[in-house]
Design an enzyme around this catalytic site. Structure first.
Site, PDB file in Angstrom:
ATOM      1  N   GLY A  21       0.791  -1.229   0.000  1.00  0.00           N
ATOM      2  CA  GLY A  21       0.000   0.000   0.000  1.00  0.00           C
ATOM      3  C   GLY A  21       0.822   1.278   0.000  1.00  0.00           C
ATOM      4  O   GLY A  21       0.268   2.378   0.022  1.00  0.00           O
ATOM      5  N   THR A  26       1.196   2.839  -8.185  1.00  0.00           N
ATOM      6  CA  THR A  26       0.786   4.180  -8.603  1.00  0.00           C
ATOM      7  C   THR A  26       1.995   4.962  -9.105  1.00  0.00           C
ATOM      8  O   THR A  26       1.964   5.542 -10.198  1.00  0.00           O
ATOM      9  CB  THR A  26       0.141   4.922  -7.401  1.00  0.00           C
ATOM     10  OG1 THR A  26      -0.858   4.087  -6.843  1.00  0.00           O
ATOM     11  CG2 THR A  26      -0.460   6.243  -7.827  1.00  0.00           C
ATOM     12  N   TYR A  54      -4.504 -14.771   3.398  1.00  0.00           N
ATOM     13  CA  TYR A  54      -4.841 -13.832   4.464  1.00  0.00           C
ATOM     14  C   TYR A  54      -5.787 -14.444   5.497  1.00  0.00           C
ATOM     15  O   TYR A  54      -5.852 -13.987   6.636  1.00  0.00           O
ATOM     16  CB  TYR A  54      -5.410 -12.525   3.887  1.00  0.00           C
ATOM     17  CG  TYR A  54      -4.305 -11.633   3.338  1.00  0.00           C
ATOM     18  CD1 TYR A  54      -3.279 -11.197   4.173  1.00  0.00           C
ATOM     19  CD2 TYR A  54      -4.278 -11.256   2.007  1.00  0.00           C
ATOM     20  CE1 TYR A  54      -2.257 -10.394   3.689  1.00  0.00           C
ATOM     21  CE2 TYR A  54      -3.258 -10.450   1.506  1.00  0.00           C
ATOM     22  CZ  TYR A  54      -2.248 -10.017   2.356  1.00  0.00           C
ATOM     23  OH  TYR A  54      -1.235  -9.235   1.880  1.00  0.00           O
ATOM     24  N   ASP A  93       7.224  -2.328 -10.870  1.00  0.00           N
ATOM     25  CA  ASP A  93       6.647  -1.979  -9.561  1.00  0.00           C
ATOM     26  C   ASP A  93       7.055  -2.986  -8.480  1.00  0.00           C
ATOM     27  O   ASP A  93       6.406  -3.080  -7.443  1.00  0.00           O
ATOM     28  CB  ASP A  93       5.126  -1.763  -9.634  1.00  0.00           C
ATOM     29  CG  ASP A  93       4.332  -3.037  -9.790  1.00  0.00           C
ATOM     30  OD1 ASP A  93       4.927  -4.093 -10.029  1.00  0.00           O
ATOM     31  OD2 ASP A  93       3.088  -2.972  -9.650  1.00  0.00           O
TER      32      ASP A  93
END
Ligand SMILES: Nc1ncnc2c1ncn2[C@@H]1O[C@H](COP(=O)(O)OP(=O)(O)O)[C@@H](O)[C@H]1O
Ligand SMILES: Nc1nc2c(ncn2[C@H]2C[C@H](O)[C@@H](COP(=O)(O)O)O2)c(=O)[nH]1
Length: 213
Positions: A21, A26, A54, A93
């Site tokens: 995050g 981005t 998770y 990324d």
């Protein structure tokens, strides 16, 4: 400092890194657009193990880490063939070391050792990025952005897991700097610099990167 114009700088292979995050995808997307470089982007939505992971980390960690490792290996193999070996720039990324950062946190004992061996076998001879843009962000920032991104399976991530990952990233970046002193690491304050809302913050980051291209 005087620089010999005849000495060619290596072709940029830029990796954007940071904890979950932090803003990697981005920023990497914005940089690829700005520099007109191809973008190597992580595929997350089609990952069949993330949701299960998770819910029960111990049960699913090995499958998940192997899935990420094999996917990234294939992506990087293609990137090397299509761009790096042809002297063409690329923005990614993630850095391949991300696999080992996570695996050290999620795997134990025998499984970690098996994974470690496979990781080295697959990745040791891969070309590594020569510029790392590291987005350093604190827990509150990560939680806010994970919520903003809104992936259902990430909404109940244990904050303790994120806190440990923040520390793991700090350690890993230091390790990379020690092991590969020629790699340029540009650290960005992900709490203060908001490159999404403030174009001038993005310009600051671009200017820093340009110093090294
Ligand atoms: N600097 C920022 N300021 C505000 N929101 C951001 C910033 N960077 C990313 N975001 C938002 O936070 C969420 C997570 O960003 P993302 O790029 O997916 O992170 P990562 O790839 O590091 O996990 C997205 O919804 C994105 O739009
Ligand atoms: N256990 C691992 N989880 C990983 C790995 N790479 C990514 N992820 C998770 C973290 C997020 O929930 C999601 C997307 O990752 P971002 O870093 O882009 O937020 O996938 C990994 O290697 N191991």
């Amino acid at each position: 400092m005087w620089e010999d114009p005849q000495v060619k700088k290596p072709c940029p292979f830029i990796a954007v890194e940071g904890a979950i995050g932090a803003g990697k995808t981005t920023l990497a997307t914005m940089l690829a657009e700005r520099f007109d470089f191809p973008l190597l982007k992580e595929i997350v939505e089609e990952n069949p193990f993330l949701d299960k992971f998770y819910q029960n980390i111990e049960e699913w960690a090995f499958q998940l880490e192997m899935f990420f490792l094999c996917n990234r290996y294939k992506q990087l193999e293609d990137t090397v063939k299509n761009y790096v070996s042809r002297g063409l720039p690329v923005v990614s990324d993630y850095h391949i070391y991300k696999n080992w950062i996570f695996a050290q946190r999620t795997l134990q004992g025998d499984k970690r050792e098996k994974y470690r061996q496979i990781y080295h076998l697959l990745t040791d001879d891969l070309p590594k990025p020569n510029v790392i843009v590291y987005i350093r962000a604190e827990l509150a920032t990560l939680l806010k952005r994970i919520e903003k991104r809104g992936r259902s399976f990430e909404q109940d991530i244990d904050p303790g897991y994120l806190e440990r990952l923040i520390e793991d990233y700090e350690t890993a970046i230091t390790q990379i700097q020690t092991r590969e002193p020629e790699t340029v690491v540009i650290t960005i304050d992900g709490n203060m610099l908001d490159f999404v809302e403030h174009p001038e913050h993005f310009e600051q980051i671009v200017a820093k990167i340009k110093e090294h291209l």
